[in-house]
Design an enzyme around this catalytic site. Structure first.
Site, short mmCIF file in Angstrom:
data_model
loop_
_atom_site.label_atom_id
_atom_site.label_comp_id
_atom_site.label_asym_id
_atom_site.label_seq_id
_atom_site.Cartn_x
_atom_site.Cartn_y
_atom_site.Cartn_z
N ARG A 29 45.29 35.08 35.90
CA ARG A 29 45.26 35.73 37.20
C ARG A 29 44.12 35.11 37.99
O ARG A 29 43.08 34.76 37.42
CB ARG A 29 45.00 37.24 37.07
CG ARG A 29 46.20 38.05 36.62
CD ARG A 29 47.28 38.11 37.71
NE ARG A 29 48.41 38.94 37.28
CZ ARG A 29 49.53 38.46 36.74
NH1 ARG A 29 49.69 37.16 36.56
NH2 ARG A 29 50.51 39.28 36.40
N GLU A 51 46.47 35.56 46.53
CA GLU A 51 47.79 34.95 46.70
C GLU A 51 48.58 35.65 47.81
O GLU A 51 48.47 36.87 47.93
CB GLU A 51 48.57 35.04 45.39
CG GLU A 51 47.94 34.24 44.28
CD GLU A 51 48.65 34.39 42.95
OE1 GLU A 51 49.74 34.97 42.90
OE2 GLU A 51 48.09 33.91 41.94
N HIS A 70 51.94 29.91 41.65
CA HIS A 70 52.25 30.97 40.66
C HIS A 70 53.68 30.85 40.14
O HIS A 70 54.51 31.74 40.36
CB HIS A 70 52.00 32.36 41.27
CG HIS A 70 51.83 33.43 40.25
ND1 HIS A 70 51.03 34.54 40.43
CD2 HIS A 70 52.36 33.58 39.00
CE1 HIS A 70 51.08 35.32 39.36
NE2 HIS A 70 51.89 34.75 38.47
#
Ligand code: NAP
Ligand code: 8YV
Length: 323
Positions: free
Chosen positions: A235, A264, A282
């Site tokens: 993460r 993000e 991602h």
């Protein structure tokens, strides 16, 4: 499915953010679906018994739970569930499930791709060809993976799948995690800092959330050193992004390969400007096959719960609610 289950009214489920079409279709077949992003009336929220959550949806916490008094289960589309306020869920006795296991191999494949892309500078090499520079000379030589010491931070399902793949690459493997795993043959470093010190490639694959926030900070990057490569597929919150940008700019580490970011989909311009970073949007689990398997596991968790058979993959923090 029994006749009784077939004739029962479909359980109302709130879908928190758009999911792949095949998963939306499976949800619509099995449940009465309400889509949060389309706006849901309070009267409908009051009937909701399950939430289909995903990392793309913010605000899976107390305010939403308070509007859904009939809520029983939150099924996450993803193995990481730092998108859910787990303490608030536990306080309300809500069970949370994730998609543990079905994406390990896909994310591990992507991780090895990112390691190689970063060390062998594959994106830059491809840009070099497309931009016509090959006509005028060869692409500069790159570092190698072979012979490096690889440290894995978080030897869980994905970390172990990464380690299995690394066997083929003639590297030394070590790891760091909080719990001893006596059955594991790789060397466990006594601390994260010690692992960084003894690694040329540091692969981070721990859960996000407050407990791991900025665990990869300036001292860890400094311990990794000027020949060191950071790979983050966990993460964005796990890495102090500002410290990483400084380390990349000042070349106090060699390079970084990142699939995840602190805010993000925002990626800082300073990071995009670093020619020693490979940046992905991602996509660790983002294959058709794996996203379908994740969606099915989420639907199966909801279906099993509403059929009275319990959740299939409850997350550790909510397992005590099932006793
Ligand atoms: P997992 O099986 O639960 O493994 C997580 C590992 O991290 C465990 O071994 C755990 O061991 C370790 N860990 C937790 N906190 C730690 C800490 N503070 N220091 C060191 N180690 C720690 O989870 P997984 O399935 O491998 O997934 C890991 C994470 O990857 C997910 O939570 C998610 O955030 C991320 N992920 C990203 C993508 C992507 O697309 N990029 C895809 C899937 C998953 P101990 O508790 O013993 O320390
Ligand atoms: C997905 C992930 O990007 O499983 C996780 O924790 O980060 C990824 O698989 C995400 O879950 C999609 O919403």
């Amino acid at each position: 499915m029994t006749d009784r289950e077939r004739s029962a009214p479909l359980a109302p489920v709130l879908v928190a953010a758009p999911l792949p079409a095949v998963t939306m279709a499976a949800l619509e077949r099995a449940f009465t679906v309400h889509c949060l992003w389309q706006g849901v009336a309070d009267a409908d929220l009051a009937t909701v018994r399950g939430i289909a959550a995903s990392t793309l949806a913010q605000g899976i916490g107390e305010d939403l739970f308070a509007r859904c008094p009939a809520l029983e289960l939150i099924a996450n589309f993803g193995v990481g569930y730092d998108n859910i306020d787990i303490a608030a869920a536990v306080r309300r006795g809500l069970v949370v499930t994730n998609t543990a296991g079905v994406l390990d191999e896909e994310v591990a494949d992507l991780t090895l791709g990112l390691v190689l892309a970063t060390l062998r500078r594959l994106p830059a090499a491809e840009r070099f060809l497309r931009d016509g520079h090959w006509q005028h000379g060869s692409f500069p030589l790159s570092p190698s993976l072979r012979g490096r010491r690889v440290g894995i931070v978080g030897l869980g399902g994905i970390g172990k799948a990464v380690a299995r793949r690394l066997h083929g690459f003639a590297v030394d493997i070590a790891w760091y995690g909080r719990t001893l795993q006596p059955e594991i043959g790789y060397r466990r470093a006594p601390s994260l800092l010690a692992l960084a010190q003894d690694s040329d490639v540091l692969i981070v694959i721990v859960p996000g959330g407050p407990a791991t926030r900025h665990m990869i900070d300036a001292p860890v990057l400094s311990a990794l050193g000027p020949d060191g490569v950071l790979i983050n597929v966990s993460r964005g919150s796990v890495v102090d992004e500002a410290a990483l940008i400084t380390a990349l700019q000042q070349r106090t580490i060699l390079a970084a390969g990142l699939d995840v970011f602190e805010r993000e989909p925002h990626v800082p311009a300073a990071l995009i400007a670093c020619d020693n970073a490979v940046l992905l949007p991602h996509v660790g689990s983002a294959s058709e096959l794996t996203r379908q398997a994740m969606g099915q596991m989420m639907v199966d968790n909801l279906a099993s719960w509403f059929a009275g058979r319990g959740p299939l993959t409850p997350v550790p923090e909510t397992r005590h609610l099932l006793r």
